[in-house]
Design a protein around this motif. Structure first.
Motif, PDB file in Angstrom:
ATOM      1  N   LEU A  11     -45.075  -2.566  57.034  1.00  0.00           N
ATOM      2  CA  LEU A  11     -43.998  -3.264  57.705  1.00  0.00           C
ATOM      3  C   LEU A  11     -42.844  -3.602  56.771  1.00  0.00           C
ATOM      4  CD1 LEU A  11     -45.933  -5.758  59.984  1.00  0.00           C
ATOM      5  CD2 LEU A  11     -45.171  -3.447  60.490  1.00  0.00           C
ATOM      6  N   GLN A  12     -43.038  -3.433  55.456  1.00  0.00           N
ATOM      7  CA  GLN A  12     -41.965  -3.763  54.528  1.00  0.00           C
ATOM      8  C   GLN A  12     -40.781  -2.827  54.689  1.00  0.00           C
ATOM      9  OE1 GLN A  12     -42.243  -6.654  52.781  1.00  0.00           O
ATOM     10  NE2 GLN A  12     -44.093  -6.735  54.024  1.00  0.00           N
ATOM     11  N   ASN A  13     -40.996  -1.664  55.311  1.00  0.00           N
ATOM     12  CA  ASN A  13     -39.904  -0.748  55.619  1.00  0.00           C
ATOM     13  C   ASN A  13     -39.847  -0.591  57.124  1.00  0.00           C
ATOM     14  OD1 ASN A  13     -38.116   1.360  56.021  1.00  0.00           O
ATOM     15  ND2 ASN A  13     -38.858   2.554  54.303  1.00  0.00           N
ATOM     16  N   PRO A  14     -38.974  -1.349  57.792  1.00  0.00           N
ATOM     17  CA  PRO A  14     -38.951  -1.324  59.259  1.00  0.00           C
ATOM     18  C   PRO A  14     -38.749   0.067  59.841  1.00  0.00           C
ATOM     19  CG  PRO A  14     -37.633  -3.131  58.409  1.00  0.00           C
ATOM     20  CD  PRO A  14     -37.991  -2.276  57.233  1.00  0.00           C
ATOM     21  N   PHE A  41     -39.202 -13.480  56.301  1.00  0.00           N
ATOM     22  CA  PHE A  41     -38.593 -14.319  57.338  1.00  0.00           C
ATOM     23  C   PHE A  41     -37.437 -13.597  58.020  1.00  0.00           C
ATOM     24  CE2 PHE A  41     -35.874 -15.028  53.718  1.00  0.00           C
ATOM     25  CZ  PHE A  41     -34.618 -15.224  54.252  1.00  0.00           C
ATOM     26  N   ASP A  42     -36.772 -12.664  57.292  1.00  0.00           N
ATOM     27  CA  ASP A  42     -35.624 -11.957  57.856  1.00  0.00           C
ATOM     28  C   ASP A  42     -36.011 -10.604  58.434  1.00  0.00           C
ATOM     29  OD1 ASP A  42     -36.249 -10.759  55.449  1.00  0.00           O
ATOM     30  OD2 ASP A  42     -34.171 -10.585  54.755  1.00  0.00           O
ATOM     31  N   TYR A  43     -37.306 -10.391  58.644  1.00  0.00           N
ATOM     32  CA  TYR A  43     -37.756  -9.093  59.149  1.00  0.00           C
ATOM     33  C   TYR A  43     -37.137  -8.738  60.500  1.00  0.00           C
ATOM     34  CZ  TYR A  43     -40.816  -5.197  60.254  1.00  0.00           C
ATOM     35  OH  TYR A  43     -41.282  -3.963  60.586  1.00  0.00           O
ATOM     36  N   PRO A  44     -37.047  -9.657  61.472  1.00  0.00           N
ATOM     37  CA  PRO A  44     -36.405  -9.292  62.747  1.00  0.00           C
ATOM     38  C   PRO A  44     -34.979  -8.792  62.561  1.00  0.00           C
ATOM     39  CG  PRO A  44     -37.620 -11.338  63.002  1.00  0.00           C
ATOM     40  CD  PRO A  44     -37.606 -11.026  61.530  1.00  0.00           C
ATOM     41  N   THR A  50     -32.348  -1.342  62.069  1.00  0.00           N
ATOM     42  CA  THR A  50     -32.907   0.010  61.989  1.00  0.00           C
ATOM     43  C   THR A  50     -33.103   0.651  63.361  1.00  0.00           C
ATOM     44  OG1 THR A  50     -35.242  -0.683  62.075  1.00  0.00           O
ATOM     45  CG2 THR A  50     -34.164  -0.674  59.912  1.00  0.00           C
ATOM     46  N   LEU A  51     -33.058  -0.146  64.425  1.00  0.00           N
ATOM     47  CA  LEU A  51     -33.301   0.398  65.756  1.00  0.00           C
ATOM     48  C   LEU A  51     -32.134   1.261  66.225  1.00  0.00           C
ATOM     49  CD1 LEU A  51     -34.796  -2.702  67.632  1.00  0.00           C
ATOM     50  CD2 LEU A  51     -36.032  -0.721  66.733  1.00  0.00           C
ATOM     51  N   SER A  52     -32.450   2.281  66.974  1.00  0.00           N
ATOM     52  CA  SER A  52     -31.422   3.126  67.565  1.00  0.00           C
ATOM     53  C   SER A  52     -30.719   2.350  68.681  1.00  0.00           C
ATOM     54  CB  SER A  52     -32.044   4.391  68.148  1.00  0.00           C
ATOM     55  OG  SER A  52     -32.879   4.062  69.263  1.00  0.00           O
ATOM     56  N   PRO A  53     -29.520   2.773  69.072  1.00  0.00           N
ATOM     57  CA  PRO A  53     -28.838   2.104  70.192  1.00  0.00           C
ATOM     58  C   PRO A  53     -29.691   2.065  71.459  1.00  0.00           C
ATOM     59  CG  PRO A  53     -27.301   3.520  69.027  1.00  0.00           C
ATOM     60  CD  PRO A  53     -28.659   3.803  68.451  1.00  0.00           C
ATOM     61  N   GLU A  54     -30.432   3.152  71.697  1.00  0.00           N
ATOM     62  CA  GLU A  54     -31.287   3.200  72.885  1.00  0.00           C
ATOM     63  C   GLU A  54     -32.398   2.160  72.797  1.00  0.00           C
ATOM     64  OE1 GLU A  54     -29.041   6.804  72.355  1.00  0.00           O
ATOM     65  OE2 GLU A  54     -30.485   5.815  71.010  1.00  0.00           O
ATOM     66  N   ILE A  78     -36.060 -10.317  67.427  1.00  0.00           N
ATOM     67  CA  ILE A  78     -35.240  -9.118  67.256  1.00  0.00           C
ATOM     68  C   ILE A  78     -33.974  -9.220  68.096  1.00  0.00           C
ATOM     69  CG2 ILE A  78     -35.184  -6.605  67.466  1.00  0.00           C
ATOM     70  CD1 ILE A  78     -38.266  -6.661  67.224  1.00  0.00           C
ATOM     71  N   LEU A  79     -34.117  -9.689  69.331  1.00  0.00           N
ATOM     72  CA  LEU A  79     -32.957  -9.860  70.202  1.00  0.00           C
ATOM     73  C   LEU A  79     -31.969 -10.854  69.610  1.00  0.00           C
ATOM     74  CD1 LEU A  79     -34.703  -9.979  73.690  1.00  0.00           C
ATOM     75  CD2 LEU A  79     -32.842  -8.422  73.081  1.00  0.00           C
TER      76      LEU A  79
END
Length: 206
Positions: A11-14, A41-44, A50-54, A78-79
């Motif tokens: 998980l260290q690399n989202p 703490f800043d993972y979200p 890193t998430l795609s627009p979709e 995340i939101l």
């Protein structure tokens, strides 16, 4: 099967983890350890970037669809990292969303109030540019009349907090003091439903 410690290391690399996988972890599919204990703490915030627009567009629907409290908390974090005012209002109307907002750190709260503008190329420093808070304040003001007393109280307290932070940063010229003049209701009216304090960030708060 990969042990839980090795999963946490992944998980260290989202970018190497899928959202579905993370939600399975949050729900305890690979062990009972809290996912928060294995991530920063800043993972979200990192994950959101890193998430795609979709994938980002799918987050609100995913949030509405899940019933597991741990999954909802992960999605809410995340939101919230996107600092979208409409999303903040959405989360403010949900028990888990309110808890995540209340537990958010300074960086997340600041992005809701300001744009973070880099001071130079390759620099980690940035300037705070006040955002237009009119729709957020208007939305929170409307929620103070919610039929759900927990939502109404949270909205009132959060609105007071936002105004206090805005004033502290010298942003009093960012718009009318009244969140929604057209409502015909006086301002402030938050004493009817709130205590003008910070939203309660305790896990048991609604």
């Amino acid at each position: 099967m990969t042990n839980q410690y090795e999963l946490f290391l992944a998980l260290q690399n989202p970018g190497q983890a899928t959202l579905d996988f993370l939600l399975e972890m949050a729900a305890g599919k690979y062990g009972n350890e809290s996912i928060e204990r294995g991530t920063r703490f800043d993972y979200p915030d990192e994950l959101f970037l890193t998430l795609s627009p979709e994938a980002r567009e799918s987050l609100p629907a995913r949030y509405d669809a899940v019933n597991d409290e741990r999954q909802k908390a992960l999605l809410a974090g995340i939101l919230l990292a996107g600092a979208d005012h409409a999303i903040v209002l959405k989360l403010a109307q949900d028990k888990t969303g309110r808890r995540v907002i209340g537990q958010s750190g300074w960086n997340t709260r600041s992005k809701i109030l300001n744009f973070h503008q880099p001071t130079g190329s390759g620099s980690s420093s940035y300037s705070l540019i006040p955002r237009d808070l009119s729709e957020l304040r208007k939305g929170l003001y409307g929620l103070t009349r919610s039929s759900d007393p927990e939502t109404a109280k949270f909205a009132a307290d959060y609105l007071v907090q936002i105004d206090a932070e805005r004033d502290e940063e010298g942003g009093t010229d960012a718009g009318p003091r009244h969140p929604d003049i057209s409502s015909g209701r006086p301002w402030p009216v938050v004493n009817e439903v709130g205590n003008a304090g910070l939203p309660d960030a305790s896990p048991t708060s609604a």
